[in-house]
Design a protein around this motif. Structure first.
Motif, PDB file in Angstrom:
ATOM      1  N   VAL A 119       0.838  -1.199   0.000  1.00 48.36           N
ATOM      2  CA  VAL A 119       0.000   0.000   0.000  1.00 48.36           C
ATOM      3  C   VAL A 119       0.875   1.252   0.000  1.00 48.36           C
ATOM      4  O   VAL A 119       0.642   2.217  -0.724  1.00 48.36           O
ATOM      5  N   ARG A 120       1.938   1.197   0.811  1.00 50.37           N
ATOM      6  CA  ARG A 120       2.813   2.360   0.915  1.00 50.37           C
ATOM      7  C   ARG A 120       3.483   2.644  -0.418  1.00 50.37           C
ATOM      8  O   ARG A 120       3.587   3.781  -0.853  1.00 50.37           O
ATOM      9  N   ARG A 121       3.899   1.572  -1.083  1.00 51.34           N
ATOM     10  CA  ARG A 121       4.602   1.787  -2.355  1.00 51.34           C
ATOM     11  C   ARG A 121       3.657   2.289  -3.428  1.00 51.34           C
ATOM     12  O   ARG A 121       4.035   3.074  -4.287  1.00 51.34           O
ATOM     13  N   GLU A 122       2.428   1.854  -3.331  1.00 50.84           N
ATOM     14  CA  GLU A 122       1.438   2.362  -4.270  1.00 50.84           C
ATOM     15  C   GLU A 122       1.298   3.866  -4.050  1.00 50.84           C
ATOM     16  O   GLU A 122       1.241   4.656  -4.995  1.00 50.84           O
ATOM     17  N   SER A 123       1.252   4.244  -2.788  1.00 51.78           N
ATOM     18  CA  SER A 123       1.137   5.654  -2.442  1.00 51.78           C
ATOM     19  C   SER A 123       2.358   6.428  -2.927  1.00 51.78           C
ATOM     20  O   SER A 123       2.250   7.519  -3.484  1.00 51.78           O
ATOM     21  N   VAL A 124       3.531   5.840  -2.732  1.00 52.05           N
ATOM     22  CA  VAL A 124       4.753   6.514  -3.166  1.00 52.05           C
ATOM     23  C   VAL A 124       4.768   6.669  -4.683  1.00 52.05           C
ATOM     24  O   VAL A 124       5.166   7.704  -5.207  1.00 52.05           O
ATOM     25  N   LEU A 125       4.278   5.649  -5.386  1.00 53.72           N
ATOM     26  CA  LEU A 125       4.227   5.760  -6.851  1.00 53.72           C
ATOM     27  C   LEU A 125       3.334   6.923  -7.259  1.00 53.72           C
ATOM     28  O   LEU A 125       3.678   7.697  -8.151  1.00 53.72           O
ATOM     29  N   MET A 126       2.185   7.052  -6.603  1.00 53.33           N
ATOM     30  CA  MET A 126       1.290   8.155  -6.948  1.00 53.33           C
ATOM     31  C   MET A 126       1.928   9.491  -6.624  1.00 53.33           C
ATOM     32  O   MET A 126       1.863  10.431  -7.408  1.00 53.33           O
ATOM     33  N   SER A 127       2.565   9.585  -5.452  1.00 55.05           N
ATOM     34  CA  SER A 127       3.150  10.879  -5.108  1.00 55.05           C
ATOM     35  C   SER A 127       4.372  11.164  -5.975  1.00 55.05           C
ATOM     36  O   SER A 127       4.642  12.309  -6.302  1.00 55.05           O
ATOM     37  N   LEU A 128       5.082  10.103  -6.378  1.00 54.96           N
ATOM     38  CA  LEU A 128       6.193  10.304  -7.316  1.00 54.96           C
ATOM     39  C   LEU A 128       5.698  10.895  -8.616  1.00 54.96           C
ATOM     40  O   LEU A 128       6.284  11.833  -9.158  1.00 54.96           O
ATOM     41  N   LEU A 129       4.592  10.358  -9.099  1.00 54.22           N
ATOM     42  CA  LEU A 129       4.023  10.862 -10.348  1.00 54.22           C
ATOM     43  C   LEU A 129       3.670  12.335 -10.186  1.00 54.22           C
ATOM     44  O   LEU A 129       4.012  13.168 -11.034  1.00 54.22           O
ATOM     45  N   GLY A 130       3.005  12.650  -9.057  1.00 51.58           N
ATOM     46  CA  GLY A 130       2.648  14.038  -8.797  1.00 51.58           C
ATOM     47  C   GLY A 130       3.882  14.908  -8.657  1.00 51.58           C
ATOM     48  O   GLY A 130       3.934  16.021  -9.176  1.00 51.58           O
ATOM     49  N   ALA A 131       4.903  14.377  -7.978  1.00 48.09           N
ATOM     50  CA  ALA A 131       6.114  15.156  -7.742  1.00 48.09           C
ATOM     51  C   ALA A 131       6.864  15.404  -9.051  1.00 48.09           C
ATOM     52  O   ALA A 131       7.277  16.527  -9.336  1.00 48.09           O
ATOM     53  N   LEU A 132       6.990  14.361  -9.862  1.00 41.11           N
ATOM     54  CA  LEU A 132       7.712  14.512 -11.133  1.00 41.11           C
ATOM     55  C   LEU A 132       7.039  15.545 -12.023  1.00 41.11           C
ATOM     56  O   LEU A 132       7.672  16.472 -12.513  1.00 41.11           O
ATOM     57  N   THR A 133       5.732  15.375 -12.214  1.00 38.67           N
ATOM     58  CA  THR A 133       5.031  16.304 -13.103  1.00 38.67           C
ATOM     59  C   THR A 133       4.994  17.696 -12.484  1.00 38.67           C
ATOM     60  O   THR A 133       5.200  18.686 -13.186  1.00 38.67           O
ATOM     61  N   GLY A 134       4.755  17.758 -11.170  1.00 42.92           N
ATOM     62  CA  GLY A 134       4.662  19.057 -10.512  1.00 42.92           C
ATOM     63  C   GLY A 134       5.976  19.809 -10.564  1.00 42.92           C
ATOM     64  O   GLY A 134       6.001  21.004 -10.874  1.00 42.92           O
ATOM     65  N   VAL A 135       7.061  19.113 -10.288  1.00 39.50           N
ATOM     66  CA  VAL A 135       8.360  19.780 -10.298  1.00 39.50           C
ATOM     67  C   VAL A 135       8.716  20.218 -11.722  1.00 39.50           C
ATOM     68  O   VAL A 135       9.138  21.353 -11.952  1.00 39.50           O
ATOM     69  N   ALA A 136       8.475  19.344 -12.683  1.00 40.62           N
ATOM     70  CA  ALA A 136       8.795  19.699 -14.073  1.00 40.62           C
ATOM     71  C   ALA A 136       7.984  20.916 -14.504  1.00 40.62           C
ATOM     72  O   ALA A 136       8.523  21.903 -15.025  1.00 40.62           O
ATOM     73  N   LEU A 137       6.686  20.855 -14.264  1.00 41.16           N
ATOM     74  CA  LEU A 137       5.825  21.959 -14.683  1.00 41.16           C
ATOM     75  C   LEU A 137       6.152  23.223 -13.892  1.00 41.16           C
ATOM     76  O   LEU A 137       6.163  24.329 -14.431  1.00 41.16           O
ATOM     77  N   GLY A 138       6.443  23.038 -12.597  1.00 34.92           N
ATOM     78  CA  GLY A 138       6.760  24.185 -11.748  1.00 34.92           C
ATOM     79  C   GLY A 138       8.041  24.871 -12.186  1.00 34.92           C
ATOM     80  O   GLY A 138       8.105  26.102 -12.249  1.00 34.92           O
ATOM     81  N   VAL A 139       9.058  24.083 -12.501  1.00 33.88           N
ATOM     82  CA  VAL A 139      10.320  24.676 -12.955  1.00 33.88           C
ATOM     83  C   VAL A 139      10.091  25.417 -14.266  1.00 33.88           C
ATOM     84  O   VAL A 139      10.527  26.555 -14.451  1.00 33.88           O
ATOM     85  N   GLY A 140       9.346  24.777 -15.173  1.00 34.09           N
ATOM     86  CA  GLY A 140       9.060  25.403 -16.462  1.00 34.09           C
ATOM     87  C   GLY A 140       8.314  26.713 -16.299  1.00 34.09           C
ATOM     88  O   GLY A 140       8.731  27.754 -16.807  1.00 34.09           O
ATOM     89  N   SER A 141       7.210  26.671 -15.551  1.00 37.98           N
ATOM     90  CA  SER A 141       6.421  27.894 -15.466  1.00 37.98           C
ATOM     91  C   SER A 141       7.109  28.916 -14.562  1.00 37.98           C
ATOM     92  O   SER A 141       6.966  30.118 -14.780  1.00 37.98           O
TER      93      SER A 141
END
Lengths: 844, 256
Positions: A765-787
């Motif tokens: 369950v924890r790893r599933e959660s980490v995968l979801m937050s990783l996805l959010g973190a990757l996209t968020g950081v990429a988009l955040g750096v860009g914008s």
């Protein structure tokens, strides 16, 4: 249907709570903002009404335009004090007194200036006619009289331990003076005016102390019995010279309240933007929750349809569940918002901002806004899931398997990638072009919209990577679960994406700003020392510059002042600089003309603003000063490096003094004689200005450090506010995981039966959660750096000249996002590890 | 972790060490007036390499007995021993690891994780233990259950019978002391059920495994070496080398 919907809500109270919380945070932000600003406006209104209660008519110079109080301190051109007699002679005037206001900084017994954060330190005349002194009353002692006596406010007296009979040192524009304290003033129940320190003298002493000999800022008049304020105003108006107006006390109070309302308007808007971000994230959480709920209830819905529920009833059922959640969230948000506002108010009180006390102002608008926002966000977010619930066929197979999310259509998929690509490309282009504020927002939103569509693919991609994890350590099972419900995982992650995007974008912008400051100081500064007022002080007495000019070890002394004025219909800051020695302390980076061209009647304009206004050297530019009205200047040159002194318009000090009453220096730039090292210079000058403890002597390195620190401070506040959105996103992750765990009870039980330890189940369950937050973190950081980069490039006019990505900070956010994934999984993982194995594996 | 090699087939029952046994097993649900005795001092030996079936009417306690023997449930009193290890002395974690490494399970339905392929489901216990299964044994099991062509399929792509065979393969992968099968044919049609029972029989005969099966189908129970009849939580009858007819006789005698 309604009964079914409501019962559904109560079945799982935890889920209900999580879902509601996702909206409550945003709503309480909205209502808290409204309550706080309404309460403050109400408090100020009561205060101003009290202050002017004994005054029927106020006579003062007309302001050329309604200037922003924060840039002018509300100063109007003083009038000749002979006018007091004229007003007093008007029939119907019972009493009339002139009064003056100005800068007066009280020094405490230890020689430390008393300078409350943000609030002004002002001096004024204390009216001999107590009724005209409005809300002010003598708490102790008596009103001041004669050139050696003064009174101060009760808060300052209390704080500094001053008592009647003490000597009090005050720094004035002209220098430092000592007065005998003869009285202590209070304002109704409050000890001070909004935390401001107050020094009061009788009128002649105040005029002298505040540099307004023979002048008064306003004349307060009271009507005789039987004469109305309006009548008196009319009578007085007829005897006034041009440019001077008479207004009723009531009007003055209203105007003052209005200006507070305006000043708070910006603050309110900013807070509402943060609330908006939190609500956007919250709507994602709601959308996702309802999607999952509808998916889980397909059997139930199918049964309802089979026994005769119409599609409309199904739609209505889901929507009424959403409305119920929205209403609860709206109400809770409203209540907690009011609590939040009260909390912030007492917090402000603790840090020294003395806000006049009043009951909290809960206006109809606040209640309506809270409920409408809560209901609206929830209902809108639930519409699509509700619609999909109506598509459930009555004969839907009564299978006991987890509903599998359908793959997205090819076209939709392609469109998603194209949108993401276009958005990202646009961001890159904007970052290269610079100066595209709105496009930055548009490109960011476009990219995000694309991500919403391709999110499930990204989730599957990430899961594919995680699938390669070592056997049995949980990564594979977690990855498979994410792949199975990739839509749900993506929607959950995207809520985090929004939060991280704004947080990272803000920190990239702030970091760029910091580097720009460093660059400006190193590139534009030529001075050895820069003197500034300590803390949030109003300024430095010009006496300090005079004192420095006569010293042998100081070569150039350039004073800098700034004031609000209107140019081309917009409020601007105009900087006054002494042309003498200017190019030796500052490199403005002249692009046309020369610094030496700066003379009375001439103005230097920043290259960017000159372009916007379409003016070139030799053209005329009209600057409207609030006190003196329009004045025409000849553009003498344009400059590119005004960011060090935050200047876009520079005029000579002679012109500045002619149009602005205040003589306080914003800063003094110095060069010292050859052969004196920076540390020695700093020590020497600090010694020289010891009489003025509010003056801070800084080397260029100090300035850089302080500026960076203040950017960091602002960044801290903004980030803290934005993190609320991240909190909402985390609630979303918890919610999704909790729902998934319920849905997978049998799978989890089976795993336990065939030998998965509780720890292993938790890990999945924890790893599933980490995968979801990783996805959010990757996209968020990429988009955040860009914008963030695009935004920094768009704010060139505000002094951001370089773009820098704070890798460490971004890395920390990334790590936090992943850690948050672990935290979010704690509850659901515990629950998963405690499933009843027997119940899960027996078919009954 | 394994203490003994796999049993060789054909050893005489009297000499065969016990794979597992229950000693005066008692299980009571609830307390006081509402207490229900599910198991009433049941003692049962499961010799290695034997195929035992438990039969009995609904509520006779046959499932409870199996769950307790399998370490899925705990007794109120008495003992369950797997290879002379008393399950009551184990913590939840130790019992879990015992299930993983030394016991196998086949449930009536929902035996497989839908996200894993057939092969991944088969190796799940080994994966959970963090070790690779013995490749030769894995090949043997897969071949025995005729699953070679189906290994890459997801459960949703398999028939009910195939799913149950994957479950049997999963149960066998760690060469367990006992395979517990809870109504394994309950959700299957006649043909697939028969097929599965033949597979179970051959697993005992050819691979020397020990199987305990709960069933209410006399035809299924006839595949066992021995049938134990349970009524109201107590063993009332045992039948060695049962036939379908003999089982039906006992059943009608017991009124079940």
């Amino acid at each position: 249907m309604l009964r079914v919907s409501l019962r559904n809500l109560l079945v799982n109270k935890l889920r209900l709570l999580l879902t509601v919380m996702a909206v409550v945070i945003g709503v309480s932000f909205v209502s808290g903002t409204f309550v706080l600003s309404d309460t403050m406006v109400k408090a100020f209104d009561e205060l101003y009404t009290g202050l002017t209660s004994g005054t029927d008519v106020v006579v003062r110079s007309k302001s050329a335009y309604e200037a922003d109080v924060t840039t002018t301190g509300g100063q109007v051109r003083p009038v000749d004090d002979g006018l007091v007699e004229t007003v007093r002679a008007v029939p119907g005037v019972a009493a009339a007194e002139g009064s003056v206001f100005g800068f007066a900084l009280i020094i405490d017994k230890d020689g430390v200036p008393i300078q409350p954060g943000g609030a002004p330190t002002f001096g004024t005349s204390i009216s001999a006619d107590l009724e005209l002194s409005g809300g002010g009353t003598m708490r102790e002692g008596r009103p001041p009289s004669g050139p050696d006596e003064m009174v101060i406010d009760a808060r300052t007296a209390h704080q500094a331990g001053f008592e009647v009979g003490d000597d009090v040192d005050v720094v004035l524009e002209d220098g430092r003076k000592t007065y005998e304290l003869v009285g202590i003033v209070g304002f109704g129940e409050t000890d001070s005016l909004l935390g401001a320190t107050l020094s009061g003298w009788d009128l002649p002493t105040a005029q002298e102390a505040l540099g307004k000999t023979g002048l008064v800022d306003e004349i307060d008049a009271r009507a005789e019995d039987g004469v109305s304020a309006d009548d008196l105003r009319g009578r007085i108006a007829t005897v006034l010279p041009d440019g001077v107006e008479a207004v009723t006390g009531e009007q003055v109070a209203e105007d003052s309240t209005e200006s507070v309302r305006d000043a708070l308007g910006i603050f309110t808007t900013v807070l509402l933007v943060f609330a908006g971000v939190a609500l956007l994230v919250g709507s994602f959480v709601i959308w996702n929750t309802f999607n999952v709920l509808v998916a889980q209830r397909r059997r139930e819905v199918a049964l309802l349809r089979a026994v005769g529920a119409t599609r409309r009833q199904v739609l209505g059922g889901v929507l009424s569940e959403a409305v119920a959640i929205g209403a609860v969230a709206g109400l809770l948000g409203l209540v907690s918002g009011i609590g939040l506002a009260l909390g912030i108010r007492s917090l402000l009180g603790l840090v020294g901002v003395d806000i006049p006390s009043t009951s909290p102002a809960i206006e109809m608008r606040t209640v309506v806004a809270g409920l409408v926002v809560g209901l609206g966000v929830t209902a809108v977010a639930a519409v699509l899931p509700a619609w999909s619930a109506t598509r459930v066929a009555p004969m839907e197979a009564l299978r006991d398997v987890v509903p599998v999310s359908r793959g997205s259509g090819r076209i939709r998929h392609l469109a998603g990638w194209v949108t993401t690509g276009v958005g990202a490309g646009l961001l890159l282009l904007i970052a290269l072009m610079g100066n595209q504020r709105w496009w930055t927002v548009i490109a960011t939103v476009t990219t995000f919209a694309g991500l919403v569509v391709v999110g499930p693919s990204l989730a599957r991609g990430l899961a594919r990577v995680a699938d390669h994890g070592r056997r049995g350590n949980g990564w594979r099972l977690a990855a498979r679960n994410v792949r199975r419900s990739s839509r749900r995982a993506a929607a959950t992650a995207l809520a985090l994406t929004i939060g991280l995007t704004v947080v990272v974008a803000v920190s990239v912008t702030a970091s760029s700003l910091k580097d720009s400051v460093t660059e400006a100081v190193s590139g534009g500064n030529r001075s050895d020392l820069i003197l500034e007022a300590e803390g949030a002080g109003m300024g430095i007495s010009p006496a300090v510059a005079d004192l420095l000019r006569v010293r042998d070890d100081v070569r150039d002394v350039v004073e800098l002042r700034e004031w609000g004025a209107q140019i081309a219909g917009a409020g601007q800051l105009v900087t006054g600089l002494d042309p003498r020695g200017l190019d030796r302390v500052l490199d403005l980076g002249m692009e046309s003309g020369a610094v030496t061209d700066l003379a009375p009647g001439r103005i230097l304009v920043s290259a960017s603003n000159a372009e916007d206004l379409g003016v070139r050297p030799g053209d005329e530019l009209v600057v409207t000063f609030p006190e003196t009205g329009p004045a025409t200047f000849e553009v003498a040159g344009t400059f590119g490096r005004g960011s060090l002194i935050n200047a876009h318009y520079v005029i000579s000090m002679a012109d500045f003094e002619a149009n602005v009453t205040s003589r306080l220096d914003g800063a003094i730039l110095l060069t010292v004689a050859d052969g004196i090292g920076p540390d020695e210079a700093k020590a020497t000058i600090e010694e020289a200005v010891a009489e003025y403890p509010n003056v801070e002597v800084n080397t260029p390195a100090d300035i850089t450090r302080d500026a960076r620190a203040s950017v960091d401070q602002l960044l801290g506040i903004v980030t803290a506010l934005l993190l609320l959105a991240v909190v909402v996103a985390v609630l979303g992750i918890v919610n999704t995981l909790a729902l998934s765990v319920v849905e997978r009870t049998r799978e989890l039980g089976l795993m336990r039966a065939v030998g998965a330890t509780r720890r292993q189940v938790r890990a999945v369950v924890r790893r599933e959660s980490v995968l979801m937050s990783l996805l959010g973190a990757l996209t968020g950081v990429a988009l955040g750096v860009g914008s963030g980069a695009a935004l920094a490039r768009a704010l060139g006019d505000e002094g951001i000249t370089t773009v820098s990505v704070p890798l460490l900070t971004v890395g920390v956010y990334f790590a936090i996002a992943v850690a948050v994934g672990v935290l979010a999984a704690l509850g659901p993982a515990r629950r998963a590890s405690r499933v009843d194995v027997l119940r899960a594996v027996t078919t009954e | 972790m394994r203490t003994e090699p796999a049993e060789t087939p054909g050893r005489a029952a009297t000499e065969t060490p016990l794979a597992a046994r229950a000693v005066r097993a008692r299980k009571v649900y609830g307390e006081g007036d509402t207490a229900v005795v599910a198991l009433d001092d049941v003692s049962l030996d499961l010799p290695s390499g034997e195929f035992t079936a438990i039969m009995g009417p609904s509520g006779s306690g046959k499932s409870t007995l199996m769950h307790c023997l399998a370490g899925l449930d705990t007794l109120t009193a008495g003992q369950v021993l797997v290879r002379e290890i008393d399950l009551a002395t184990l913590s939840d974690r130790e019992r879990t690891i015992l299930r993983r490494d030394r016991l196998g399970f086949v449930f009536q339905s929902f035996n497989l994780l839908p996200t894993l392929t057939a092969e991944e489901n088969i190796t799940l216990p080994a994966d959970l233990a963090g070790r690779a299964p013995d490749p030769e044994w894995q090949r043997t099991v897969v071949a025995k259950l005729d699953l070679g062509a189906r290994l890459c399929h997801r459960p949703s792509e398999l028939s009910g019978g195939q799913q149950q065979r994957v479950a049997v393969a999963r149960a066998l992968i760690s060469r367990p002391e006992v395979v517990f099968a809870d109504e394994p044919t309950g959700a299957l049609d006649q043909k697939a059920g028969t097929e599965l029972l033949r597979f179970l029989r051959s697993v005992v005969d050819e691979l020397g495994q020990t199987v305990l099966m709960v069933t209410h189908d006399p035809g299924a129970a006839a595949y066992a070496d021995r049938v134990v009849f349970l009524v109201d939580g107590a063993i009332v009858e045992e039948l060695a080398a049962p036939t379908r007819g003999a089982i039906l006789d006992v059943m009608s005698r017991l009124g079940a």
